[in-house]
Design an enzyme around this catalytic site. Structure first.
Site, short mmCIF file in Angstrom:
data_model
loop_
_atom_site.label_atom_id
_atom_site.label_comp_id
_atom_site.label_asym_id
_atom_site.label_seq_id
_atom_site.Cartn_x
_atom_site.Cartn_y
_atom_site.Cartn_z
N ARG A 259 -2.45 -14.32 -2.32
CA ARG A 259 -2.60 -14.59 -0.88
C ARG A 259 -3.15 -16.01 -0.63
NH1 ARG A 259 -0.69 -9.92 1.04
NH2 ARG A 259 -1.45 -8.03 0.03
N ASP B 293 -6.77 -8.47 4.33
CA ASP B 293 -5.82 -9.20 3.48
C ASP B 293 -5.21 -10.40 4.21
OD1 ASP B 293 -6.28 -7.44 1.39
OD2 ASP B 293 -4.66 -6.10 1.99
N LYS C 165 -12.02 -9.70 -4.02
CA LYS C 165 -10.57 -9.46 -4.02
C LYS C 165 -9.98 -10.11 -5.28
CE LYS C 165 -10.27 -6.98 -0.34
NZ LYS C 165 -9.86 -5.58 -0.48
N SER D 43 0.84 -1.21 0.00
CA SER D 43 0.00 0.00 0.00
C SER D 43 0.87 1.26 0.00
CB SER D 43 -0.90 0.02 1.24
OG SER D 43 -1.83 -1.02 1.19
C1 S3P Z 1 -5.60 -1.38 -0.14
C2 S3P Z 1 -6.85 -1.39 0.43
C3 S3P Z 1 -7.62 -2.64 0.63
C4 S3P Z 1 -6.70 -3.86 0.59
C5 S3P Z 1 -5.80 -3.83 -0.61
C6 S3P Z 1 -4.90 -2.60 -0.55
C7 S3P Z 1 -4.92 -0.07 -0.30
O1 S3P Z 1 -8.59 -2.76 -0.38
O2 S3P Z 1 -7.47 -5.05 0.58
O3 S3P Z 1 -4.98 -4.98 -0.63
O4 S3P Z 1 -3.70 -0.04 -0.56
O5 S3P Z 1 -5.60 0.96 -0.18
P1 S3P Z 1 -10.03 -2.05 -0.30
O6 S3P Z 1 -9.84 -0.57 -0.38
O7 S3P Z 1 -10.79 -2.60 -1.47
O8 S3P Z 1 -10.61 -2.49 1.00
#
Ligand code: S3P
Length: 418
Positions: free
Chosen positions: A377, A304, A331, A11
């Protein structure tokens, strides 16, 4: 005691590239995640006129083009498997007012984009996309206006898309979250001089004349560290493991909290602040594992990590029950279906719920072949379960780990055979 560092946080790596590209002046990014998802963000930013060097250096030096310096793309923006790339860059492109088409691989093309199209439309941008809701998605030329947005689903990607659209489009925006989600975008924007405020469940951003450049030391990804913590919790390492320099942002570490609740040894050492993000050495080891219930309000902080928690639950006494996690179905794969069918394929009792799953643990040897559906994952979670002595598990597509952790299998082998 074994020591390990996991790859840089996914992220934060996406955001570090995007904000360096939009900054004024030189930003240095150290320890970026080198993986397929981050390559997708680099490629898409280059197509928008940013200068992003190859990612295989320990320090990337990025000259920002400034908030108004991007160029309309002349090719479709290929986001590959990366939802974060598609949704966050959609915000940037909307703010810039460009005409652009977003494409991706088969998995990403099926994932819901309405959640990001809706706020961008409310900001005045025309968005067209297929009836089934995913990609290809086209944003049309226009100019954004400010918005107050209340997303129906808790999503850091949607929140970030709206914030970035406001930032690049020079308009005020406000996002009211149903449940708090990871706040890396907020922290990183504040560190770059943006007037961004968080009050209760509301994040507001005021127009900014410019975005300051900033250096980033990307911490280890807690979602990757969770696989190592799970491995240690399951006793596959026979000793404690120290995972160094892990991001322990409170909105990211629900997985660690859940492992502790299940009875694993898990503690933080050397806690520090690194560029606005809390980091620590995460020390993990085995414990007498018990099933737990994971409640809907915890889900964003461990979304995640749920595939990993499901395989740990397969070795915990009693039942583990997850609810309020319908987001898992959209996902990189339908992770509720993939986890449950994977567990059943190796001999574990598991049951799908519309918004979660139930797993009953046992100490029988687990053997079989698991279908990953190309989801990194799922592959890594069953890699961890397969590394527990006595189990013999194969996965159909080990290479899909390249999305977030290209050297996962080598690292797993090294750790378990040390
Ligand atoms: C993320 C937000 C999450 C997460 C993804 C990364 C991000 O998704 O599951 O792996 O970097 O903002 P969502 O915003 O769909 O919940």
């Amino acid at each position: 005691m074994t020591r390990i560092r996991v790859p840089g946080d996914k992220s934060i790596s996406h955001r570090a590239l995007m904000l360096a590209a939009l900054g004024r002046g030189t930003s240095r990014v150290r320890g970026i995640l080198q993986s397929a998802d981050i390559e997708a963000t680099a490629r898409v930013l280059r197509a928008l006129g940013a200068t992003i060097p190859p990612l295989d250096a320990s320090e990337l030096v990025i000259e920002g083009v400034g908030l108004r310096g991007l160029q309309p793309p002349s090719v479709p923006l290929d986001c590959a498997n990366s939802g974060t790339t598609a949704r966050l860059v959609a915000g940037i492109v909307a703010g810039a007012g460009f005409d652009a088409e977003f494409v991706g691989d088969a998995s990403l093309s099926r994932r819901p984009m309405g959640r990001v199209a809706a706020p961008l439309r409310a900001m005045g941008i025309e968005v067209t996309r297929p009836e089934h809701g995913g990609l290809p998605m086209r944003l049309h030329r226009g100019s954004v206006q400010g918005v107050t947005w209340r997303p129906a689903v808790a999503s850091a990607q949607v929140k970030s898309a709206v914030l970035l659209a406001g930032l690049v489009g020079n308009v005020p925006v406000e996002v009211q979250e149903p449940v708090p989600t990871r706040d890396h975008t907020e922290r990183m924007l504040q560190a770059r001089g943006v007037d961004l405020r968080v009050e209760g469940d509301t994040v507001s951003l005021l127009p900014a004349a410019r975005l300051d450049a900033a250096d980033v030391d990307v911490p280890g990804d807690p979602s990757s560290a969770a696989f190592i913590a799970g491995l240690a919790a399951l006793g596959a390492l026979r000793r404690e493991v120290r995972i160094e320099n892990v991001d322990v942002n409170p909105w990211r570490v629900g997985g660690f909290r859940a492992l502790r609740r299940m009875g694993a040894l898990l503690r933080y050492e050397d806690e520090a602040l690194q560029g606005g993000e809390p980091v620590a050495t995460v020390v993990c080891g085995p414990g007498a594992l018990q099933g737990i219930s994971i409640a809907p309000e915890e889900v964003p902080s461990l979304i995640d990590e749920l595939p990993l928690l499901a395989v740990v639950a397969a070795r915990a006494a009693g039942e583990t029950r997850v609810t309020g996690a319908a987001e898992l179905r959209v996902k990189e794969s339908d992770r509720i279906a993939a986890v449950v069918s994977g567990l059943r394929a190796v001999g574990v009792y598991a049951e799908e719920l519309p918004d979660g799953f139930v797993v009953r643990g046992s100490d029988r040897p687990l053997t079989g072949r698991v279908v990953t559906h190309g989801d990194h994952r799922i592959a890594m979670a069953f890699g961890v379960l397969g590394a527990v002595p006595g189990n013999a598990i194969t996965v159909d597509d080990p290479s899909c780990c390249a999305v977030s952790w290209p050297s996962f299998w080598d690292d797993l082998q090294r750790l378990t055979h040390d």
